[in-house]
Motif scaffolding. Structure first.
Motif, PDB file in Angstrom:
ATOM      1  N   VAL A   5      37.304  44.761  35.145  1.00  0.00           N
ATOM      2  CA  VAL A   5      37.610  44.376  36.526  1.00  0.00           C
ATOM      3  C   VAL A   5      39.126  44.325  36.680  1.00  0.00           C
ATOM      4  O   VAL A   5      39.817  43.668  35.894  1.00  0.00           O
ATOM      5  CB  VAL A   5      37.022  42.992  36.873  1.00  0.00           C
ATOM      6  CG1 VAL A   5      37.475  42.555  38.261  1.00  0.00           C
ATOM      7  CG2 VAL A   5      35.493  43.020  36.808  1.00  0.00           C
ATOM      8  N   CYS A  10      40.469  42.973  42.852  1.00  0.00           N
ATOM      9  CA  CYS A  10      39.315  42.128  43.209  1.00  0.00           C
ATOM     10  C   CYS A  10      39.697  41.129  44.299  1.00  0.00           C
ATOM     11  O   CYS A  10      40.738  40.477  44.222  1.00  0.00           O
ATOM     12  CB  CYS A  10      38.835  41.384  41.962  1.00  0.00           C
ATOM     13  SG  CYS A  10      37.554  40.143  42.295  1.00  0.00           S
ATOM     14  N   ILE A  11      38.843  41.035  45.313  1.00  0.00           N
ATOM     15  CA  ILE A  11      39.082  40.071  46.388  1.00  0.00           C
ATOM     16  C   ILE A  11      38.132  38.869  46.270  1.00  0.00           C
ATOM     17  O   ILE A  11      38.041  38.052  47.169  1.00  0.00           O
ATOM     18  CB  ILE A  11      38.933  40.734  47.779  1.00  0.00           C
ATOM     19  CG1 ILE A  11      37.559  41.388  47.928  1.00  0.00           C
ATOM     20  CG2 ILE A  11      40.054  41.743  48.011  1.00  0.00           C
ATOM     21  CD1 ILE A  11      37.233  41.870  49.343  1.00  0.00           C
ATOM     22  N   GLY A  12      37.391  38.811  45.154  1.00  0.00           N
ATOM     23  CA  GLY A  12      36.533  37.665  44.897  1.00  0.00           C
ATOM     24  C   GLY A  12      35.304  37.598  45.785  1.00  0.00           C
ATOM     25  O   GLY A  12      34.825  36.507  46.091  1.00  0.00           O
ATOM     26  N   CYS A  16      29.500  41.432  42.399  1.00  0.00           N
ATOM     27  CA  CYS A  16      29.156  41.962  41.065  1.00  0.00           C
ATOM     28  C   CYS A  16      28.355  40.988  40.210  1.00  0.00           C
ATOM     29  O   CYS A  16      27.377  41.412  39.584  1.00  0.00           O
ATOM     30  CB  CYS A  16      30.370  42.528  40.347  1.00  0.00           C
ATOM     31  SG  CYS A  16      31.790  41.440  40.207  1.00  0.00           S
ATOM     32  N   MET A  26      32.205  35.049  37.742  1.00  0.00           N
ATOM     33  CA  MET A  26      33.408  34.661  38.464  1.00  0.00           C
ATOM     34  C   MET A  26      34.257  33.776  37.557  1.00  0.00           C
ATOM     35  O   MET A  26      33.765  32.851  36.920  1.00  0.00           O
ATOM     36  CB  MET A  26      33.055  33.921  39.767  1.00  0.00           C
ATOM     37  CG  MET A  26      32.254  34.758  40.763  1.00  0.00           C
ATOM     38  SD  MET A  26      32.928  36.388  41.096  1.00  0.00           S
ATOM     39  CE  MET A  26      34.332  35.961  42.157  1.00  0.00           C
ATOM     40  N   CYS A  54      31.100  47.401  44.659  1.00  0.00           N
ATOM     41  CA  CYS A  54      32.325  46.614  44.892  1.00  0.00           C
ATOM     42  C   CYS A  54      33.064  47.180  46.103  1.00  0.00           C
ATOM     43  O   CYS A  54      33.394  48.359  46.135  1.00  0.00           O
ATOM     44  CB  CYS A  54      33.213  46.647  43.654  1.00  0.00           C
ATOM     45  SG  CYS A  54      34.780  45.785  43.927  1.00  0.00           S
ATOM     46  N   ALA A  58      37.124  47.664  42.486  1.00  0.00           N
ATOM     47  CA  ALA A  58      37.908  47.007  41.437  1.00  0.00           C
ATOM     48  C   ALA A  58      37.273  47.154  40.055  1.00  0.00           C
ATOM     49  O   ALA A  58      37.873  46.795  39.057  1.00  0.00           O
ATOM     50  CB  ALA A  58      38.064  45.524  41.767  1.00  0.00           C
TER      51      ALA A  58
HETATM   52 FE1  F3S Z   1      35.604  41.319  42.919  1.00  0.00          FE
HETATM   53 FE2  F3S Z   1      34.442  43.552  43.502  1.00  0.00          FE
HETATM   54 FE3  F3S Z   1      33.217  41.838  42.028  1.00  0.00          FE
HETATM   55  S1  F3S Z   1      35.711  42.336  44.861  1.00  0.00           S
HETATM   56  S2  F3S Z   1      33.940  39.860  42.755  1.00  0.00           S
HETATM   57  S3  F3S Z   1      35.063  42.911  41.496  1.00  0.00           S
HETATM   58  S4  F3S Z   1      32.282  43.124  43.537  1.00  0.00           S
END
Ligand code: F3S
Length: 62
Positions: A5, A10-12, A16, A26, A54, A58
């Protein structure tokens, strides 16, 4: 195969770990993190589904 990742991207969104909780979780910073070990054969399809789902691309599974 392993999953990665990009935390800068990643926007959290949390998608996923919902799709493939065995590989993604997370982190404390609110971004996703992938398991460090090789993805087992049975989980590759769902890891790839997470990669494709995603919203900001990311995730890399390779
Ligand atoms: Fe982040 Fe994409 Fe997972 S935004 S939380 S890597 S689905």
């Amino acid at each position: 195969m392993k999953a990665y990742v990009d935390k800068d991207t990643c926007i959290g969104c949390g998608l996923c770990p919902t799709i493939c909780p065995q590989v993604f979780e997370m982190d404390d910073d609110g971004k996703a993190v992938a398991a460090d070990e090789e993805i087992s054969e049975t989980l590759i399809d769902s890891a790839r589904e997470a990669e494709e789902s995603c919203p900001v691309a990311a995730i890399t599974v390779e």
